[in-house]
Scaffold this motif. Structure first.
Motif, mmCIF file in Angstrom:
data_model
loop_
_atom_site.group_PDB
_atom_site.id
_atom_site.type_symbol
_atom_site.label_atom_id
_atom_site.label_comp_id
_atom_site.label_asym_id
_atom_site.label_seq_id
_atom_site.Cartn_x
_atom_site.Cartn_y
_atom_site.Cartn_z
ATOM 1 N N LEU A 1 55.286 31.533 15.334
ATOM 2 C CA LEU A 1 54.537 31.216 16.554
ATOM 3 C C LEU A 1 55.410 30.560 17.613
ATOM 4 O O LEU A 1 54.963 30.299 18.718
ATOM 5 C CB LEU A 1 53.355 30.310 16.201
ATOM 6 C CG LEU A 1 52.381 30.948 15.199
ATOM 7 C CD1 LEU A 1 51.428 29.929 14.636
ATOM 8 C CD2 LEU A 1 51.614 32.075 15.855
ATOM 9 N N PRO B 1 51.927 34.923 9.793
ATOM 10 C CA PRO B 1 52.745 33.718 9.606
ATOM 11 C C PRO B 1 52.650 33.182 8.179
ATOM 12 O O PRO B 1 51.645 33.335 7.514
ATOM 13 C CB PRO B 1 52.155 32.708 10.598
ATOM 14 C CG PRO B 1 51.173 33.432 11.417
ATOM 15 C CD PRO B 1 50.822 34.705 10.717
ATOM 16 N N HIS B 2 53.724 32.574 7.753
ATOM 17 C CA HIS B 2 53.785 31.884 6.472
ATOM 18 C C HIS B 2 53.216 30.482 6.689
ATOM 19 O O HIS B 2 53.178 29.996 7.805
ATOM 20 C CB HIS B 2 55.257 31.824 6.059
ATOM 21 C CG HIS B 2 55.495 31.321 4.676
ATOM 22 N ND1 HIS B 2 55.582 29.990 4.386
ATOM 23 C CD2 HIS B 2 55.668 31.979 3.518
ATOM 24 C CE1 HIS B 2 55.806 29.845 3.084
ATOM 25 N NE2 HIS B 2 55.859 31.037 2.536
ATOM 26 N N ARG B 3 52.793 29.848 5.626
ATOM 27 C CA ARG B 3 52.216 28.519 5.789
ATOM 28 C C ARG B 3 53.309 27.457 5.999
ATOM 29 O O ARG B 3 54.309 27.472 5.311
ATOM 30 C CB ARG B 3 51.397 28.161 4.555
ATOM 31 C CG ARG B 3 50.411 27.060 4.821
ATOM 32 C CD ARG B 3 49.652 26.732 3.576
ATOM 33 N NE ARG B 3 48.834 27.857 3.128
ATOM 34 C CZ ARG B 3 47.650 27.703 2.567
ATOM 35 N NH1 ARG B 3 47.165 26.511 2.368
ATOM 36 N NH2 ARG B 3 46.966 28.746 2.184
ATOM 37 N N THR B 4 53.103 26.581 6.952
ATOM 38 C CA THR B 4 54.043 25.490 7.199
ATOM 39 C C THR B 4 53.638 24.275 6.373
ATOM 40 O O THR B 4 52.468 23.926 6.315
ATOM 41 C CB THR B 4 54.060 25.126 8.698
ATOM 42 O OG1 THR B 4 54.690 26.173 9.422
ATOM 43 C CG2 THR B 4 54.804 23.823 8.950
ATOM 44 N N PHE C 1 56.908 18.013 15.453
ATOM 45 C CA PHE C 1 56.449 17.141 14.369
ATOM 46 C C PHE C 1 56.935 15.705 14.533
ATOM 47 O O PHE C 1 56.640 14.849 13.725
ATOM 48 C CB PHE C 1 56.914 17.684 13.011
ATOM 49 C CG PHE C 1 56.106 18.852 12.529
ATOM 50 C CD1 PHE C 1 54.947 18.642 11.802
ATOM 51 C CD2 PHE C 1 56.482 20.144 12.817
ATOM 52 C CE1 PHE C 1 54.192 19.699 11.363
ATOM 53 C CE2 PHE C 1 55.723 21.218 12.377
ATOM 54 C CZ PHE C 1 54.575 20.993 11.650
ATOM 55 N N ALA D 1 47.413 30.394 7.681
ATOM 56 C CA ALA D 1 48.663 29.734 8.068
ATOM 57 C C ALA D 1 48.472 28.847 9.293
ATOM 58 O O ALA D 1 49.162 27.844 9.449
ATOM 59 C CB ALA D 1 49.743 30.779 8.345
ATOM 60 N N THR E 1 53.061 29.967 21.404
ATOM 61 C CA THR E 1 52.997 31.423 21.281
ATOM 62 C C THR E 1 52.502 32.139 22.547
ATOM 63 O O THR E 1 53.051 33.167 22.935
ATOM 64 C CB THR E 1 52.069 31.796 20.105
ATOM 65 O OG1 THR E 1 52.350 30.923 19.031
ATOM 66 C CG2 THR E 1 52.274 33.226 19.670
#
Lengths: 233, 235
Positions: free
Chosen positions: A129, A143-146, A180, B24, B38
Motif C-alpha cells: 500500500l 497485501p500480506h499482513r503487517t 509507526f 491485511a 495508496t
C-alpha cells in the motif's frame, strides 16, 4: 513459496528499457527481451513450484547462483555485521519486508541469536500500500499482513529483504516504518544485491552481490521451510 | 472488476480476494497513524441521496485512511433539489475528474445506470430494495472472523427479508461462499423464488436459528413499505 526481486513490475521494466534506449546505454540490447517478456504477464511475488525461469526466458533455464549452504553463510555474515555495527543490540528492531524478506530475516535473526545469546523479535511489514506503482496496475496484489510487535520509536530498525533491485521497495518500506514512529535510524540488509538502482538508496549489509542484466529475474526460492536458494533466469 | 454494483454478479474469486485484502488492511486501523498513501491524489465522491450514517461515514473513513480526498454530497444540499437530473449531476461530477463515485439512492438500479454513463468506477452503497454489496462483504468478513470461515457455516436471516437489500446481497454472497442460508419471518415478508438459489425457507424463527453459526436480524423497512403489509404499526 517463491519470492522474487520485488520491483519486477512489467510496466516498470518496460519503461526502464525505453529509457536506456534513449540514452544509448549498453542495456539497450536487453530492452527487446524485457518488453517481450513482460507482455507474458508473469506476476511478481507469484506462486509456488519454484520454477523461476517461467515463460519469459525462452531457451534459458534458471541457474542457481547461491545454494542453501551459501544462503546460510551469507545470513551468518550479515548477522555478524549487524551485531558489529550495533553494539547495543537491544536497540535493534529487525523488520522483514513481506513476503520475500521473511524467510531470509528468520535466518539472520537466528544468526544474531547465536552470537548474542538472545532472540530479537522480528516484525513483518507489507509495503504494497506504500508502493508508487500499485494504482493503475491491472491486477492488485493481495497485501500480506503487517505485524509490528514492538515500537520503533527511538530504536534502530534493520529492514531485511531478499533481493535488492531498483530500491523502490526500500523507499516504500522506509515510509511505512516511519508511520509507526520515529526510529533513531534505519539500516537495510538484503541477501542479494543485483544492482540497477533507480533511487539513491544504499544497502548496509549485503549477502552477495550478483551482477545481472536488467531483464533477468532473480528469485529467492524457499524449497522447504527454512531452506532457500537464489536463482537467476 | 471495474464497478461494484451487486453481489449477484460478483465472482466468488473477487469476493475472496476482497476478504483477504481486508484481512491485511484491518491492522491499519489499529495503528497510531491510521493512514496509508495508496490513493494519494485521488478523489472519491460519496453521493448519498438517501439517509445513512454508518455507510456514509465508513466510505469517508475508508477514502481518508487510503489518503484519497473524499467529497460528500447529500440530496438536500445538492442541485437535485433544483431539478437537475441525476445523470447530469453525475456527469458534472465526473467532469471534475473524480476517480471513484460511491452512490446510495432510494431507487433500485441507479448505480448501474450511472456506471453506464460514466467512465469512472461506481460503487453501490445501497440502491432501493435491490442490493447493498459492501454491507454484505462486511457481514461475510465478520462471519469469517468470528467462525473461522464461511464454507459450511449456517447463517439465519430473520425478519423482513423480502424488502431488505442487505438480505439480498448477503444471500448472493453467502451462497457463493458455500454457506447454508436459512430465512424466516412473517409470510408477507418472505421473498419469492429464493429456493432456486439454494436458500432454505423456514416456517419459524426457532427452526431457522437452530444450530446456526450466525443470525442476522432485520428491522422492518418502514421507509419502503408505506403501510401496505400491516393493519397498524402496533401489529
Amino acid at each position: 513459496m517463491t519470492s522474487s526481486a520485488p520491483p519486477e513490475d512489467p510496466n516498470r521494466v518496460r519503461s526502464a528499457s525505453s529509457r536506456s534506449a534513449q540514452t544509448g546505454s549498453p542495456l539497450t540490447a536487453s530492452a527487446g527481451t524485457a518488453s517481450g517478456a513482460s507482455s507474458s504477464g508473469s506476476s511478481e511475488r507469484a506462486s509456488s513450484s519454484g520454477d523461476a525461469s517461467g515463460p519469459q526466458a525462452p531457451g534459458s533455464a534458471h541457474r542457481v547462483v547461491l545454494d542453501h549452504a551459501g544462503v546460510c553463510r551469507a545470513a551468518t555474515r550479515i548477522a555478524h555485521e549487524i551485531v558489529e555495527r550495533n553494539r547495543d543490540i537491544e536497540q535493534v528492531v529487525p523488520v522483514a519486508i513481506a513476503a520475500g524478506g521473511i524467510p531470509v530475516a528468520r535466518l539472520i535473526v537466528d544468526g544474531i541469536r547465536e552470537i548474542v545469546g538472545r532472540a530479537l523479535e522480528l516484525g513483518e511489514l507489507d509495503v504494497t500500500l506504500y508502493r508508487d506503482d500499485v494504482v493503475g496496475r491491472g491486477k492488485r496484489p493481495v497485501p500480506h499482513r503487517t505485524r509490528m510487535p514492538q515500537s520503533v520509536a527511538g530504536k534502530r530498525v534493520v529492514l531485511i529483504d531478499d533481493v535488492m533491485f531498483t530500491g523502490r521497495t526500500v523507499r516504500a518500506a522506509m515510509d511505512a516504518v516511519i508511520d509507526f514512529g520515529r526510529p533513531e535510524g534505519i539500516q537495510v540488509a538484503c541477501l542479494v544485491d543485483r544492482g540497477h538502482r533507480e533511487l539513491p538508496i544504499q544497502v548496509d549489509f549485503v549477502g552477495k552481490n550478483i551482477p545481472t542484466q536488467r531483464a533477468e529475474r532473480v528469485t529467492v526460492v524457499e524449497l522447504e521451510p527454512g531452506i532457500l536458494e537464489v536463482r537467476v533466469a | 472488476m471495474k464497478h461494484l454494483l451487486d453481489t449477484e454478479t460478483l465472482p466468488r474469486e473477487d469476493i475472496l480476494r476482497l476478504l483477504e485484502t481486508t484481512e491485511a488492511m484491518l491492522e491499519i486501523s489499529q495503528r497510531e497513524v491510521k493512514k496509508v498513501p495508496t490513493l494519494r491524489g485521488r478523489t472519491v465522491i460519496n453521493l448519498f441521496l438517501e439517509a445513512s450514517t454508518r455507510t456514509r461515514v465508513s466510505f469517508e473513513i475508508a477514502a481518508k485512511r487510503l489518503s484519497a480526498d473524499a467529497i460528500n454530497v447529500g440530496a438536500s444540499g445538492s442541485s437535485l433539489s433544483k431539478a437537475e437530473t441525476l445523470s447530469d449531476m453525475a456527469r458534472n461530477l465526473s467532469a471534475m475528474q473524480a476517480d471513484v463515485l460511491v452512490v446510495r439512492d432510494r431507487n433500485a438500479g441507479v448505480p448501474a445506470m450511472l456506471a453506464r454513463y460514466l467512465d469512472i468506477p461506481v460503487i453501490n452503497a445501497g440502491d432501493g430494495e435491490h442490493e447493498h454489496p459492501t454491507q454484505a462483504l462486511l457481514d461475510a468478513f465478520t462471519i469469517r472472523q468470528a467462525t473461522g470461515g464461511i464454507e459450511g457455516r449456517i447463517v439465519a436471516i430473520v425478519g423482513d427479508v423480502a424488502h431488505s437489500r442487505v438480505a439480498r446481497s448477503n444471500i448472493h454472497a453467502l451462497i457463493k461462499l458455500g454457506a447454508e442460508v436459512r430465512i424466516a419471518g412473517p409470510r408477507t415478508m418472505m421473498p419469492v423464488g429464493v429456493e432456486e438459489l439454494g436458500v432454505k425457507p423456514c416456517s419459524s424463527m426457532e427452526e431457522a436459528v437452530d444450530g446456526a453459526h450466525a443470525i442476522m436480524m432485520l428491522r422492518i423497512q418502514l421507509e419502503r413499505l408505506q403501510g401496505a403489509l400491516f393493519a397498524s404499526l402496533r401489529e
